[in-house]
Motif scaffolding. Sequence first.
Motif, PDB file in Angstrom:
ATOM      1  N   ASP A  84      -3.038  -4.632   1.356  1.00 48.72           N
ATOM      2  CA  ASP A  84      -3.536  -4.213   2.679  1.00 48.72           C
ATOM      3  C   ASP A  84      -4.786  -4.969   3.102  1.00 48.72           C
ATOM      4  O   ASP A  84      -5.100  -5.020   4.295  1.00 48.72           O
ATOM      5  CB  ASP A  84      -3.782  -2.698   2.725  1.00 48.72           C
ATOM      6  CG  ASP A  84      -2.638  -1.959   3.419  1.00 48.72           C
ATOM      7  OD1 ASP A  84      -1.534  -2.528   3.489  1.00 48.72           O
ATOM      8  OD2 ASP A  84      -2.847  -0.820   3.899  1.00 48.72           O
ATOM      9  N   HIS A 140      -4.785   6.151   6.289  1.00 48.38           N
ATOM     10  CA  HIS A 140      -5.942   5.391   6.788  1.00 48.38           C
ATOM     11  C   HIS A 140      -5.621   4.673   8.101  1.00 48.38           C
ATOM     12  O   HIS A 140      -6.338   3.760   8.492  1.00 48.38           O
ATOM     13  CB  HIS A 140      -6.403   4.379   5.722  1.00 48.38           C
ATOM     14  CG  HIS A 140      -5.440   3.242   5.520  1.00 48.38           C
ATOM     15  ND1 HIS A 140      -5.831   1.920   5.559  1.00 48.38           N
ATOM     16  CD2 HIS A 140      -4.109   3.217   5.303  1.00 48.38           C
ATOM     17  CE1 HIS A 140      -4.788   1.144   5.355  1.00 48.38           C
ATOM     18  NE2 HIS A 140      -3.725   1.909   5.186  1.00 48.38           N
ATOM     19  N   HIS A 141      -4.531   5.082   8.755  1.00 47.07           N
ATOM     20  CA  HIS A 141      -4.226   4.474  10.055  1.00 47.07           C
ATOM     21  C   HIS A 141      -5.015   5.164  11.156  1.00 47.07           C
ATOM     22  O   HIS A 141      -5.499   6.276  10.978  1.00 47.07           O
ATOM     23  CB  HIS A 141      -2.731   4.601  10.352  1.00 47.07           C
ATOM     24  CG  HIS A 141      -1.894   3.714   9.483  1.00 47.07           C
ATOM     25  ND1 HIS A 141      -1.397   4.135   8.273  1.00 47.07           N
ATOM     26  CD2 HIS A 141      -1.498   2.444   9.637  1.00 47.07           C
ATOM     27  CE1 HIS A 141      -0.721   3.150   7.722  1.00 47.07           C
ATOM     28  NE2 HIS A 141      -0.769   2.101   8.525  1.00 47.07           N
ATOM     29  N   ASP A 196       0.838  -1.201   0.000  1.00 54.18           N
ATOM     30  CA  ASP A 196       0.000   0.000   0.000  1.00 54.18           C
ATOM     31  C   ASP A 196       0.875   1.255   0.000  1.00 54.18           C
ATOM     32  O   ASP A 196       0.546   2.244  -0.655  1.00 54.18           O
ATOM     33  CB  ASP A 196      -0.917  -0.019   1.227  1.00 54.18           C
ATOM     34  CG  ASP A 196      -1.936   1.119   1.205  1.00 54.18           C
ATOM     35  OD1 ASP A 196      -2.317   1.561   0.098  1.00 54.18           O
ATOM     36  OD2 ASP A 196      -2.361   1.552   2.295  1.00 54.18           O
ATOM     37  N   ASP A 201       0.015   7.024   3.455  1.00 53.53           N
ATOM     38  CA  ASP A 201      -0.001   5.725   4.144  1.00 53.53           C
ATOM     39  C   ASP A 201       0.750   5.767   5.468  1.00 53.53           C
ATOM     40  O   ASP A 201       1.200   4.750   5.969  1.00 53.53           O
ATOM     41  CB  ASP A 201       0.545   4.598   3.242  1.00 53.53           C
ATOM     42  CG  ASP A 201       0.139   3.222   3.768  1.00 53.53           C
ATOM     43  OD1 ASP A 201      -1.011   3.083   4.229  1.00 53.53           O
ATOM     44  OD2 ASP A 201       0.976   2.302   3.755  1.00 53.53           O
TER      45      ASP A 201
HETATM   46 MN    MN Z   1      -1.907   1.086   4.286  1.00 55.33          MN
END
Ligand code: MN
Length: 451
Positions: free
Chosen positions: A283, A233-234, A150, A208
């Motif tokens: 991912d 997107h964490h 990703d 990312d």
């Molecule tokens: Mn990721």
Amino acid sequence: MSTKGRPKRVGELIRHEIASLIAKGLKDPRIGFVSVMGVRMSPDLNYASVYVSLYGNESERKSSLIGLRHSAGWIRREVGKCLHTRITPEIRFFPDDTLDQVYHLEEVFEEIHKDQDTSPMLRLDLPGLIEEIRGFDSFLLTTHVNPDGDAVGSLLGLTHFLRALGKTSIACVMHDPVPQRYADLPGANKVVINPRKVPECQAVIIIDVAGRDRIGDINELVRHHQRVIVIDHHLGEGPSGSIGYIDSSYAASGEIVADMFELAGLEITPAAAHCLYVAQTTDTGGYRFSNTTPRSHRIAVKLLELGVDVAAVSQRVFDTMPRPKFELLRQVLNRIEFSPDGRLAHSYVTIQDLDEAGATKEHLDNLVNYARNIEGVRVAALFFGSGPEITKVSLRSDPDFNAAVFLENYGGGGHAAAAGATIARPLDGLRDEIVNRITKLLTDAPEGISE
Ligand code: MN
Ligand code: AMP
Ligand code: MN
């Protein structure tokens, strides 16, 4: 037309336009009561210095100025719509110190720099993010250390997005090399690894990854950059002083980039589709992990329609194990131990194991999943002693054990079901401690755990 009075006229137009934008109300909640006193243009019309009067107490005035500076990109674009100049001038806000004698310019800017370092990331929505990006001409892109599919796929997908927007000045840099299995992605050969210097740019985008500490040595090179944009997107907050979009409902950063194409009304190119498919499929573990959503599949449909070769990607990304990785896997499987109730499985590797196997860090990727897949296991942990005093922990878990929250205590993070941390402690003691803590958590609350 004579050019002599032109800067003045353009300045007046800009003053008028900004004043009416402010009157309509700007979105940034930090901007309080302000009024535009005057605009001074640089002779080449490339810069507009906008002098504003700020009202309220000192901290209100300061936050108004910070808010204005954060909104400068958007304001510039709005102003650009009404100006008939080839280039819209870059807009810089200054407190009007002729009217506001108590304000000392230098001090204010020092304060702002300090504040920018600690002010929380300004969250934009996705259309706002695209608008912000449209306002810049040159970009430096980077992603996290130990890049996964990703990281590489979304980074390269984003370069294709920027090109589709008409941007031409785009540089990609990473702390670690592109892993071999992603080296065929379009654009991967242009990524510069661990440079000593980075090219000048108007905006740095980190994708990312939300934390500056996770971009390795690149952080040092972009530390003082004024405009840092985060796409991620964490779980967690973005770096202070930045602006960006973080949404943990996305399974991959590549999915966010796919939606950016859509929202910007741009066709995903086949090259971008390849990158974004690799981002997604890695991912989501081939659309099998708990982060996979209907939206993931909708995006995948689009990517496949653009001609992604699923079999070739799967073969290369999932089904080809380099011999050094296989040798590491042997060690990891041999060393798996279980908690007494079998809910935790854990193993370890050391830097010596890597040397003996002829392996690199990229070969560690996903080795932890083998322990995760054993029946009855709810949490799997892999410890990697990368030095005598440094241990990397990888956790994979049931969605009801929040691995990211657990590892926050150790300075790590990630997602609820997949998280990591790099800890400055020797492997043995740390492993015992973490194994004991997780074992206890799983025993105490066997049904629903979320630290
Ligand atoms: Mn990721
Ligand atoms: P890994 O176990 O390295 O595959 O990482 C699992 C997830 O946790 C990935 O989404 C990583 O980005 C994240 N992660 C790994 N290491 C760290 C760390 N030191 N700090 C924060 N997040 C991490
Ligand atoms: Mn990643």
